[in-house]
Design an enzyme around this catalytic site. Structure first.
Site, short mmCIF file in Angstrom:
data_model
loop_
_atom_site.label_atom_id
_atom_site.label_comp_id
_atom_site.label_asym_id
_atom_site.label_seq_id
_atom_site.Cartn_x
_atom_site.Cartn_y
_atom_site.Cartn_z
N ASP A 56 6.82 -26.24 30.74
CA ASP A 56 6.12 -24.96 30.97
C ASP A 56 5.99 -24.29 29.60
O ASP A 56 6.98 -23.84 29.01
CB ASP A 56 6.94 -24.07 31.92
CG ASP A 56 6.13 -22.85 32.35
OD1 ASP A 56 5.15 -22.51 31.67
OD2 ASP A 56 6.49 -22.24 33.38
N ASP A 80 8.78 -24.96 36.37
CA ASP A 80 9.65 -23.78 36.35
C ASP A 80 11.10 -24.19 36.64
O ASP A 80 12.04 -23.47 36.29
CB ASP A 80 9.24 -22.78 37.43
CG ASP A 80 7.84 -22.22 37.23
OD1 ASP A 80 7.56 -21.76 36.11
OD2 ASP A 80 7.04 -22.25 38.18
N THR A 85 3.81 -15.80 31.96
CA THR A 85 2.51 -15.52 31.32
C THR A 85 2.05 -14.10 31.63
O THR A 85 1.49 -13.42 30.76
CB THR A 85 1.45 -16.55 31.76
OG1 THR A 85 1.92 -17.85 31.40
CG2 THR A 85 0.11 -16.30 31.08
#
Ligand code: IPD
Length: 309
Positions: free
Chosen positions: A91, A252, A96
């Site tokens: 990731d 994640d 973000t």
């Protein structure tokens, strides 16, 4: 292969100093933001730039490894499937949405999964620290149909914290050993979660009702920090007692799962069964008892599977 504390191959951080500089600089600048699966699922040019840098650094340093599962490549149509080959799960910017808003809770996450038989072969050729001990480990903790999550590295880019975990060799933050909380009582727990990208009314209803159930059970608090990987690192550090989420992805979870387990914690499916890295849902906790209590309290939000998209 040169290793540092905790047996993490030094080269596996994918050039974390360069990625940190890129992310820190871009954090304060104007960004071109696009959306992916929903209006809350964001991506910037920096996500792509960092992902390309990490993949090319890893390719240079581990030329025999050809399998990468990376968030932005997957968003552009690459298949998200674990084979028996050694696989890097990346990731490039976790958090973000935080990054877009200059909220400084942003991380880079790199996990590594390998099939046990390949690991045994590679141990004969790679100078992995503690390889003999790994070979002797029982197979009972295998995930992913014989593939093992072998190590994970998560870099908190703005607070200069490097979380690392290697199977059988502990979890660390900047070299300090991590230990989870031993809390078993939900009414004394601080619980972390993330909202996930879906925002339709039915999903939000279940999301809020899950939170409500935990608050009715008198959990001390439920926190949302905007980065699943860092929330999971806080759990590994003992700064929270549990984490749950629907709608996160294998990138994640991969690195964080190793770190939490090596800090003594439990990572399971929201059904209460074994973790399925591709199922887009998770419960993690310091203790099995706490994980089971959280799993029992939750209603499911269906996000499908990463390997079926
Ligand atoms: C997301 C963040 C967010 C969580 C999502 C993740 P991204 O990752 O961790 O907090 O709710 O499920 O996918 O898109 O920022 O890399």
């Amino acid at each position: 292969m040169e290793t540092s504390h905790g047996g993490i191959p030094k080269d596996s951080r994918g050039g974390h100093k360069r990625t940190r500089e890129i992310i820190r600089k871009a954090l304060t600048e104007e960004k071109r933001v696009s959306t992916k699966t929903s209006a809350a699922d964001l991506v910037t040019e920096t996500d792509h730039r960092v992902e390309d840098l990490i993949v090319s650094e890893l390719q240079k340093r581990f030329p025999s490894h050809s399998r990468f599962i990376a968030e932005e490549a997957t968003a552009s149509g690459a298949k998200c499937v674990l084979t028996h080959s050694p696989t890097w799960i990346i990731d490039p910017i976790d958090g973000t949405c935080n990054f877009v808003h200059r909220f400084p809770t942003v991380a880079v996450s790199i996990g590594f999964a390998v099939h046990q038989e390949l690991l045994a072969i590679s141990m004969r050729t790679w100078p992995y620290q503690g390889s003999q001990r790994l070979y002797e480990l029982s197979h009972s903790s295998w995930d992913l149909k014989g593939r093992q999550l072998e190590f994970g590295v998560i870099h908190h880019c703005t607070e200069e914290r490097l979380y690392t975990g290697r199977r059988g060799q502990g979890a660390f933050c900047n070299g300090q050993r991590l230990r989870v909380s031993r809390e078993t009582d939900l009414s004394k727990a601080l619980v972390l979660t993330e909202i996930g990208p879906k925002r339709d009314p039915d999903t939000l209803k279940v999301f809020l009702s899950n939170m409500e159930r935990l608050l009715h059970a008198k959990a001390h608090g439920v926190r949302v920090i905007g980065s699943s990987t860092l929330a999971l690192c806080y759990l590994a550090s003992g700064a929270a007692d549990a984490y749950y989420q629907f709608g996160l992805h294998c990138w994640d979870l991969a690195a964080a799962t190793v770190i939490i387990r090596e800090a003594g914690g439990t990572v399971i499916d929201t059904s209460g069964g074994p973790l399925d890295l591709m199922s887009c849902r998770v419960v993690a906790a310091g203790t099995r008892e706490m994980a089971a209590l959280i799993a029992q309290a939750l209603q499911t939000i269906n996000y499908g599977r990463d390997d079926e998209k």
